[in-house]
Write an enzyme that holds these catalytic residues in place. Structure first.
Site, PDB file in Angstrom:
ATOM      1  N   PHE A 115       2.783   6.430 -13.303  1.00  0.00           N
ATOM      2  CA  PHE A 115       1.328   6.469 -13.128  1.00  0.00           C
ATOM      3  C   PHE A 115       0.994   7.342 -11.929  1.00  0.00           C
ATOM      4  O   PHE A 115       1.891   7.845 -11.241  1.00  0.00           O
ATOM      5  CB  PHE A 115       0.770   5.050 -12.964  1.00  0.00           C
ATOM      6  CG  PHE A 115       1.178   4.354 -11.689  1.00  0.00           C
ATOM      7  CD1 PHE A 115       2.415   3.743 -11.584  1.00  0.00           C
ATOM      8  CD2 PHE A 115       0.320   4.312 -10.590  1.00  0.00           C
ATOM      9  CE1 PHE A 115       2.793   3.104 -10.406  1.00  0.00           C
ATOM     10  CE2 PHE A 115       0.682   3.666  -9.409  1.00  0.00           C
ATOM     11  CZ  PHE A 115       1.926   3.070  -9.327  1.00  0.00           C
ATOM     12  N   ASP A 149       0.861  -1.172   0.000  1.00  0.00           N
ATOM     13  CA  ASP A 149       0.000   0.000   0.000  1.00  0.00           C
ATOM     14  C   ASP A 149       0.900   1.225   0.000  1.00  0.00           C
ATOM     15  O   ASP A 149       1.888   1.286   0.726  1.00  0.00           O
ATOM     16  CB  ASP A 149      -0.930   0.001   1.215  1.00  0.00           C
ATOM     17  CG  ASP A 149      -2.153   0.869   0.964  1.00  0.00           C
ATOM     18  OD1 ASP A 149      -2.851   0.620  -0.043  1.00  0.00           O
ATOM     19  OD2 ASP A 149      -2.400   1.806   1.742  1.00  0.00           O
TER      20      ASP A 149
END
Ligand code: ITT
Length: 195
Positions: free
Chosen positions: A151, A69
């Site tokens: 990204f 994460d």
């Protein structure tokens, strides 16, 4: 080659982690395969969310799993976007809107206020082991988006040592320095696969 599931629904992460395994000399050891975790990220920390994703895929497959994460943390904004990096500008996720919201919040602010870091928590789970590691990279939020590589927030994350945003870097340059690289290198060190 041992199968290793990556609990993610983000194809960019699969590509980057595959390249990181290559950079670490571990690509031959695993056949990495992404699998989307069917679970909500309800944790209150990055680490908790990484475990939530890994555990769901481990329960579904019974196979070794890694997950991670990540968030972008800006101290001058009380740590935002932080845990809410994916939906900073609201739902559904729109990366351009997330970037623009951050640029707008920092408009006219100096370098000190623009300090930022990507934080990544990587985890590994199998029948016997439960291992985690953290990695981070420091930079600045740029004045405007530059580059279309990478990204997410990459086009506005200025990496001072190279004077370019992550969005402007060739993938290997990002993957050798990123939060994700540091987190996974430490993870495989803790697993005893790297010195
Ligand atoms: P999974 O949870 O399915 O793995 P995700 O895209 O939701 O995929 P995160 O919750 O970890 O992943 O990431 C939150 C957001 O942070 C993500 O949507 C991206 O916009 C951004 N992000 C993560 N890693 C990044 C990176 O290396 N460069 C730029 N932005 C990144």
């Amino acid at each position: 080659m041992k199968p290793l599931f990556l609990a993610t629904s983000n194809p960019h992460k699969l590509r980057e982690i595959q390249e990181i395994l290559e950079l670490l000399g571990l690509a031959h050891a695993f056949r990495l395969q992404a699998r989307a975790p069917e679970v909500e990220e309800t944790g209150v920390t990055f680490l908790e969310n990484a475990w939530i994703k890994a555990r769901q895929v481990y329960q579904a497959t019974g196979r070794p799993v890694i997950a991670e994460d990540t968030g972008l943390v800006v101290e001058s904004l009380d740590g935002a976007p932080g845990l809410f990096s994916a939906r900073f500008a609201g739902s559904p996720t729109d990366h351009r809107q997330n970037l623009n919201k951050l640029l707008a919040l920092l408009q006219g602010r100096g370098e000190e206020a623009r300090r930022a870091r990507f934080v990544c928590y990587a985890v590994y789970l199998d029948d016997e082991r439960r291992v985690w590691a953290r990695g981070e990279v420091q930079g600045l939020i740029a004045q405007e988006a530059r580059g279309n590589r990478g990204f997410g927030y990459d086009p506005i994350f200025l990496y001072p040592p190279l004077g370019r945003t992550f969005g402007e870097l060739a993938p290997v340059l990002k993957n050798r320095r990123s939060h994700r690289y540091h987190a996974f290198r430490r993870l495989f060190q803790k697993l005893g696969m790297l010195p």
